[in-house]
Design a protein around this motif. Structure first.
Motif, PDB file in Angstrom:
ATOM      1  N   GLY A 120      76.209 -21.006  -8.597  1.00 16.51           N
ATOM      2  CA  GLY A 120      76.261 -21.168  -7.450  1.00 16.51           C
ATOM      3  C   GLY A 120      77.323 -22.142  -6.933  1.00 16.51           C
ATOM      4  O   GLY A 120      77.483 -23.130  -7.675  1.00 16.51           O
ATOM      5  N   ALA A 132      70.525 -27.033  10.407  1.00 14.91           N
ATOM      6  CA  ALA A 132      70.873 -26.393   8.945  1.00 14.91           C
ATOM      7  C   ALA A 132      71.475 -25.009   9.387  1.00 14.91           C
ATOM      8  O   ALA A 132      71.942 -24.393   8.453  1.00 14.91           O
ATOM      9  CB  ALA A 132      69.326 -26.245   8.383  1.00 14.91           C
ATOM     10  N   LEU A 149      76.904 -22.584   7.464  1.00 15.84           N
ATOM     11  CA  LEU A 149      76.583 -21.578   6.617  1.00 15.84           C
ATOM     12  C   LEU A 149      77.450 -20.744   6.186  1.00 15.84           C
ATOM     13  O   LEU A 149      77.198 -19.789   5.440  1.00 15.84           O
ATOM     14  CB  LEU A 149      75.059 -20.756   7.284  1.00 15.84           C
ATOM     15  CG  LEU A 149      73.828 -21.764   7.572  1.00 15.84           C
ATOM     16  CD1 LEU A 149      72.943 -20.892   7.883  1.00 15.84           C
ATOM     17  CD2 LEU A 149      73.571 -22.861   6.256  1.00 15.84           C
ATOM     18  N   TYR A 169      64.210 -25.096   4.279  1.00 17.44           N
ATOM     19  CA  TYR A 169      65.240 -24.251   4.492  1.00 17.44           C
ATOM     20  C   TYR A 169      65.394 -23.303   3.410  1.00 17.44           C
ATOM     21  O   TYR A 169      65.689 -24.044   2.301  1.00 17.44           O
ATOM     22  CB  TYR A 169      66.345 -24.514   5.367  1.00 17.44           C
ATOM     23  CG  TYR A 169      66.066 -24.888   6.629  1.00 17.44           C
ATOM     24  CD1 TYR A 169      65.784 -26.329   6.822  1.00 17.44           C
ATOM     25  CD2 TYR A 169      66.760 -24.341   7.657  1.00 17.44           C
ATOM     26  CE1 TYR A 169      65.729 -26.568   8.351  1.00 17.44           C
ATOM     27  CE2 TYR A 169      66.476 -24.674   9.080  1.00 17.44           C
ATOM     28  CZ  TYR A 169      66.152 -26.156   9.521  1.00 17.44           C
ATOM     29  OH  TYR A 169      65.792 -26.459  10.444  1.00 17.44           O
ATOM     30  N   PHE A 192      67.961 -19.999   2.011  1.00 18.86           N
ATOM     31  CA  PHE A 192      69.006 -18.927   2.519  1.00 18.86           C
ATOM     32  C   PHE A 192      69.269 -17.912   1.411  1.00 18.86           C
ATOM     33  O   PHE A 192      69.049 -18.429   0.094  1.00 18.86           O
ATOM     34  CB  PHE A 192      70.245 -19.754   2.499  1.00 18.86           C
ATOM     35  CG  PHE A 192      69.965 -20.913   3.558  1.00 18.86           C
ATOM     36  CD1 PHE A 192      69.619 -22.189   3.054  1.00 18.86           C
ATOM     37  CD2 PHE A 192      70.477 -20.883   4.784  1.00 18.86           C
ATOM     38  CE1 PHE A 192      69.344 -23.293   3.927  1.00 18.86           C
ATOM     39  CE2 PHE A 192      70.327 -21.906   5.564  1.00 18.86           C
ATOM     40  CZ  PHE A 192      69.788 -23.352   5.221  1.00 18.86           C
ATOM     41  N   TYR A 242      72.336 -15.433   0.073  1.00 19.19           N
ATOM     42  CA  TYR A 242      73.601 -15.174   0.194  1.00 19.19           C
ATOM     43  C   TYR A 242      73.952 -14.057  -0.690  1.00 19.19           C
ATOM     44  O   TYR A 242      73.410 -13.700  -1.794  1.00 19.19           O
ATOM     45  CB  TYR A 242      74.580 -16.395  -0.295  1.00 19.19           C
ATOM     46  CG  TYR A 242      74.733 -17.243   0.869  1.00 19.19           C
ATOM     47  CD1 TYR A 242      73.892 -18.264   1.095  1.00 19.19           C
ATOM     48  CD2 TYR A 242      75.779 -17.294   1.816  1.00 19.19           C
ATOM     49  CE1 TYR A 242      73.907 -19.205   1.829  1.00 19.19           C
ATOM     50  CE2 TYR A 242      76.008 -18.095   2.691  1.00 19.19           C
ATOM     51  CZ  TYR A 242      75.023 -19.252   2.882  1.00 19.19           C
ATOM     52  OH  TYR A 242      75.263 -20.061   3.838  1.00 19.19           O
ATOM     53  N   TYR A 292      68.271 -16.250   6.664  1.00 15.71           N
ATOM     54  CA  TYR A 292      67.539 -17.779   6.329  1.00 15.71           C
ATOM     55  C   TYR A 292      66.376 -18.048   6.897  1.00 15.71           C
ATOM     56  O   TYR A 292      65.986 -17.289   8.068  1.00 15.71           O
ATOM     57  CB  TYR A 292      68.763 -18.867   6.445  1.00 15.71           C
ATOM     58  CG  TYR A 292      68.768 -19.470   7.832  1.00 15.71           C
ATOM     59  CD1 TYR A 292      69.868 -18.823   8.504  1.00 15.71           C
ATOM     60  CD2 TYR A 292      68.046 -20.473   8.249  1.00 15.71           C
ATOM     61  CE1 TYR A 292      69.788 -19.379  10.053  1.00 15.71           C
ATOM     62  CE2 TYR A 292      68.326 -20.845   9.705  1.00 15.71           C
ATOM     63  CZ  TYR A 292      69.227 -20.399  10.244  1.00 15.71           C
ATOM     64  OH  TYR A 292      69.598 -20.962  11.677  1.00 15.71           O
ATOM     65  N   PHE A 318      72.723 -15.210  -4.075  1.00 16.22           N
ATOM     66  CA  PHE A 318      72.595 -16.309  -4.502  1.00 16.22           C
ATOM     67  C   PHE A 318      71.396 -16.630  -3.337  1.00 16.22           C
ATOM     68  O   PHE A 318      71.175 -16.359  -2.363  1.00 16.22           O
ATOM     69  CB  PHE A 318      73.342 -17.272  -4.119  1.00 16.22           C
ATOM     70  CG  PHE A 318      74.668 -17.242  -5.247  1.00 16.22           C
ATOM     71  CD1 PHE A 318      75.946 -16.536  -5.176  1.00 16.22           C
ATOM     72  CD2 PHE A 318      74.504 -17.988  -6.491  1.00 16.22           C
ATOM     73  CE1 PHE A 318      76.584 -16.508  -5.982  1.00 16.22           C
ATOM     74  CE2 PHE A 318      75.237 -18.120  -7.379  1.00 16.22           C
ATOM     75  CZ  PHE A 318      76.677 -17.243  -7.044  1.00 16.22           C
ATOM     76  N   SER A 338      67.327 -26.179   1.377  1.00 19.20           N
ATOM     77  CA  SER A 338      68.005 -27.660   1.910  1.00 19.20           C
ATOM     78  C   SER A 338      66.704 -28.069   2.794  1.00 19.20           C
ATOM     79  O   SER A 338      65.943 -27.244   3.102  1.00 19.20           O
ATOM     80  CB  SER A 338      69.053 -27.100   2.710  1.00 19.20           C
ATOM     81  OG  SER A 338      68.875 -26.593   4.005  1.00 19.20           O
TER      82      SER A 338
END
Lengths: 112, 112
Positions: A43, A96, A100, B31, B33, B35, B48, B91, B95
């Motif tokens: 990643g 946040a 992105l 947070y 996410f 991907y 997210y 992925f 965060s």
């Protein structure tokens, strides 16, 4: 969100300094510039972040001119292991959900 | 800190089957996410979460995709039914509100 433009690819040789420039003409007042590095089968990994002038850490330096419409990631004396894709992102780090979107990145190839 | 942990690392399945990808974020990160990365489309944000609540799922390609975060230490991305065009590397990243993204090493999904 500010859009970024970077070269698709770059070649370099071991021991050289590499500078990758990112254009972000629509950068907003609260936006920071963040760079990530991605190796194959991994990643993305955070490299450096800055707002203006110059930021340096153990991996790279980031140069940001006064108008902040572009930034340059500088990798000193690259090695073969620096071969990777480098992504420039622009956004407000205090939000946040604001930083992105990854563009196409710059594929750096370091040759012996 | 073990970083963001994703499982499985590789998944091969047949078209029409259900696929579940798993992610354990870094402890303390609020947070999370998801991907997807392909050669053609690069890194795309799918969805997210903040404090286990989905904030933006506009990147989820269609109803076949769903994501959940039942608690602060676990999230799943499910594809049902899977199709060959879903083949990609998925992925997970986590965060805090003002930290860079920390990515896992991804799940490479192949749908035949």
């Amino acid at each position: 969100l500010a859009k970024t433009t970077q070269p698709i690819s770059m070649d370099s040789y071991e021991g050289q300094e590499v500078n990758i420039t990112c254009s972000h003409n629509n950068i907003a007042t609260n936006d920071y510039i963040t760079w990530y590095q991605q190796f194959p089968s991994q990643g993305p990994r955070f490299i450096i972040q800055g707002y203006k002038t110059k930021v340096t850490n153990e991996v790279a330096s980031l140069f940001i001119p006064a108008d902040r419409k572009s930034s340059t990631l500088s990798l000193p004396r690259v090695s073969l292991s620096d071969t990777a894709v480098y992504y420039c992102l622009v956004g407000d780090p205090g939000d946040a959900g604001n930083m992105l979107t990854f563009g196409g990145g710059t594929r750096l190839m370091v040759k012996p | 800190d073990a970083g963001v942990i994703q499982s499985p690392r590789h998944e091969v399945t047949e078209m029409g089957q259900e696929v579940t990808l798993r992610c354990k974020p870094i402890s303390g990160h609020d947070y999370l996410f998801w991907y997807r990365q392909t050669m053609m489309r690069g890194l795309e944000l799918l969805i997210y979460f903040n404090n286990n609540v989905p904030i933006d799922d506009s990147g989820m390609p269609e109803d076949r995709f769903s994501a959940k975060m039942p608690n602060a230490s676990f999230s799943t991305l499910k594809i049902q039914p899977s199709e060959p065009r879903d083949s990609a590397v998925y992925f997970c990243a986590s965060s805090t509100a003002d930290s860079p993204l920390h990515f896992g090493n991804g799940t490479r999904l192949t749908v035949t």
